[in-house]
Design an enzyme around this catalytic site. Structure first.
Site, PDB file in Angstrom:
ATOM      1  N   CYS A  55      24.968  28.017  -3.997  1.00 16.90           N
ATOM      2  CA  CYS A  55      25.098  26.806  -3.168  1.00 16.90           C
ATOM      3  C   CYS A  55      23.884  26.535  -2.294  1.00 16.90           C
ATOM      4  O   CYS A  55      23.733  25.423  -1.780  1.00 16.90           O
ATOM      5  CB  CYS A  55      26.341  26.916  -2.282  1.00 16.90           C
ATOM      6  N   HIS A 314      29.785  18.248  -2.757  1.00 16.22           N
ATOM      7  CA  HIS A 314      28.953  19.456  -2.772  1.00 16.22           C
ATOM      8  C   HIS A 314      28.429  19.723  -4.180  1.00 16.22           C
ATOM      9  O   HIS A 314      28.900  20.630  -4.867  1.00 16.22           O
ATOM     10  CB  HIS A 314      29.784  20.636  -2.263  1.00 16.22           C
ATOM     11  N   CYS A 344      27.170  29.008   3.061  1.00 14.09           N
ATOM     12  CA  CYS A 344      27.535  30.230   2.350  1.00 14.09           C
ATOM     13  C   CYS A 344      27.105  30.061   0.897  1.00 14.09           C
ATOM     14  O   CYS A 344      26.782  28.957   0.453  1.00 14.09           O
ATOM     15  CB  CYS A 344      29.033  30.485   2.440  1.00 14.09           C
TER      16      CYS A 344
END
Length: 358
Positions: A55, A314, A344
Site C-alpha cells: 500500500c 485506495h 500501513c
C-alpha cells in the site's frame, strides 16, 4: 505522467528516471509501464522501473527518487503509482503458487503474511478495543469531509482528467468517457445507513464495505527535482521532501504500522508531533485508522481533513503519491508548512514521510 510534466512546466526529456509503484499488475507493471511512459511522449532516454511495497508503493517511489537526487545520481525524476484493483485484485491479491515449506512454516508470522487484510482489521479492532459504532461513525466522517472538499473544489488542482472507454448502453459500442473527479464519495451518507451493512469477515465482525477502503482504480504522479536545477529554470517547488521511515510490525495486525513509523519519522527528522500541521493517514480500514489515532494521540482535526481512502478509494500502488498531492494542497489552503503522509502496508509495515510546503 504526461500531466505531471505539463503541470511542472518541464519537458518529458528533462526526466532522467521514472519509478512507479504497483502491487497487482502482471509482471509488476514493468513492461506495460515502460509502454505507458513511451506512449505519453517520454523519450527512450527517460528510464523506467517499478517498486512494490504494498500500500505504500508510490510513497516508496517518491522516497527512492528523492534519494537518487540527494546522492547526485539524477537531477529530475518522476515518482508515482498505478493500480487497477477492479481488474486484478481478485486474482492477484493473494499468491497461489507458494512453496509448501512456507505454507507449512512453523513460524506464525510467516504464515500470517498471507492473512486476508480484512482479518487483520478484525484483529486490530479486537486488540485495540475499536467497536463497530466508532468505525461506522468514522466512515461517515470520512465521506462527509470528502464530500465537502469535493464540492468546494479542493481536489480540482490535483486531478488530471482521463478518458476511459465505457460501453454505451444505447448503441452497445464503446465510447470515450472523461473522468474529472473521484466517484467513490457517498454524498449525504448517514450513520443509520452505514450501520445496516453486514460485516464481511465473520458474523461477529466489525469491518464492513462501508467502513473499509474501497476497491478502486487510480494513478498518481509527482515530479521531483534538485533545487538548483529548478531554480536555474525559474521553477518554484510546491514542497520539499524531508525523509521517510519504514517500521515493521506483526503481519496479523499490519494496520497498526503507522504507530511505529510516525514516531520513528519524528525522531529521524527532529520534529515534534505538535509541530505537524496536517497528517494524511491512509484509511485502509476504520479499525486501524482509529487505533493509530488513539495510540499516537493525534489531533483528529489534523488527520485527513478532506476525507481519506474510505471515501476516496485506495488503489494500492497509487495511494501514497495521491496522499502527497492532497497533503500539499491542504497545506496551501491552510497556509501551513509541515505535513506527514503515512500508511500501513500488507505483511506488517508502517511507512511515514515528512514534507514541507514551500
Amino acid at each position: 505522467m504526461k500531466a505531471a510534466v505539463q503541470r511542472a512546466q518541464i519537458q518529458p526529456g528533462d526526466v532522467n528516471d521514472a519509478l512507479i509503484g504497483n502491487v497487482l499488475a502482471e509482471l509488476g507493471f514493468a513492461k506495460t509501464g515502460r509502454m505507458a511512459l513511451n506512449h505519453a511522449g517520454f523519450p527512450n532516454s527517460t528510464t523506467f522501473h517499478t517498486v512494490n511495497r504494498q500500500c505504500s508503493s508510490s510513497l516508496q517511489a517518491i522516497t527512492h527518487i528523492s534519494h537518487s537526487i540527494m546522492v547526485g545520481q539524477i537531477d529530475v525524476g518522476l515518482a508515482g503509482g498505478v493500480e487497477s484493483m477492479s481488474r486484478n485484485y481478485g486474482s492477484r491479491g493473494v499468491p497461489t503458487d507458494v512453496s509448501p515449506a512456507l505454507l507449512g512454516s512453523p513460524i506464525k508470522d510467516a504464515r500470517d503474511c498471507l492473512m486476508p487484510m480484512g482479518i487483520t482489521s478484525e484483529n486490530v479492532a479486537e486488540r485495540y478495543k475499536v467497536d463497530r459504532k466508532s468505525q461506522d461513525e468514522y466512515a461517515v466522517r470520512s465521506h462527509g469531509r470528502a464530500s465537502r472538499a469535493q464540492k468546494e473544489g479542493r481536489f480540482d488542482w490535483e486531478i488530471a482528467p482521463v478518458t476511459v472507454q465505457r460501453m454505451d448502453e444505447a448503441t452497445g459500442q464503446p465510447s470515450g468517457y472523461e473522468v474529472t473527479k473521484d466517484d467513490g464519495i457517498r454524498h449525504g451518507l448517514t450513520f443509520e445507513k452505514v450501520s445496516t451493512l453486514k460485516p464481511v469477515f465473520g458474523e461477529n465482525g466489525k469491518s464492513t464495505a462501508g467502513n473499509s477502503s474501497q476497491i478502486s482504480d487510480g494513478a498518481s504522479s509527482t515530479i521531483l527535482a534538485r533545487r538548483s536545477w529548478a531554480e536555474e529554470r525559474g521553477l518554484k517547488p510546491l514542497g520539499r521532501f524531508v525523509g521517510t521511515q519504514v517500521s515493521g510490525c506483526a503481519p496479523d495486525e499490519m494496520g497498526i504500522g503507522p504507530i511505529y513509523a510516525i514516531p520513528s519519522l519524528l525522531k529521524y527528522t527532529g520534529v515534534e508531533l505538535k509541530d505537524i500541521d496536517v497528517i494524511e493517514l491512509n484509511e485502509a480500514f476504520a479499525s486501524q485508522t482509529i487505533a493509530c489515532i488513539r495510540e499516537l494521540g493525534l489531533d483528529e482535526e489534523k488527520v485527513n481533513p478532506n476525507g481519506g481512502a474510505i471515501a476516496l478509494g485506495h488503489p494500492t500502488g497509487a495511494t501514497g503519491a495521491r496522499q502527497t498531492a492532497t497533503l500539499l494542497g491542504e497545506l496551501r489552503r491552510q497556509d501551513k508548512e509541515l505535513g506527514i503522509v503515512s500508511m500501513c502496508a500488507s505483511t506488517g509495515h508502517g511507512v511515514a514521510s515528512l514534507f514541507i510546503r514551500e
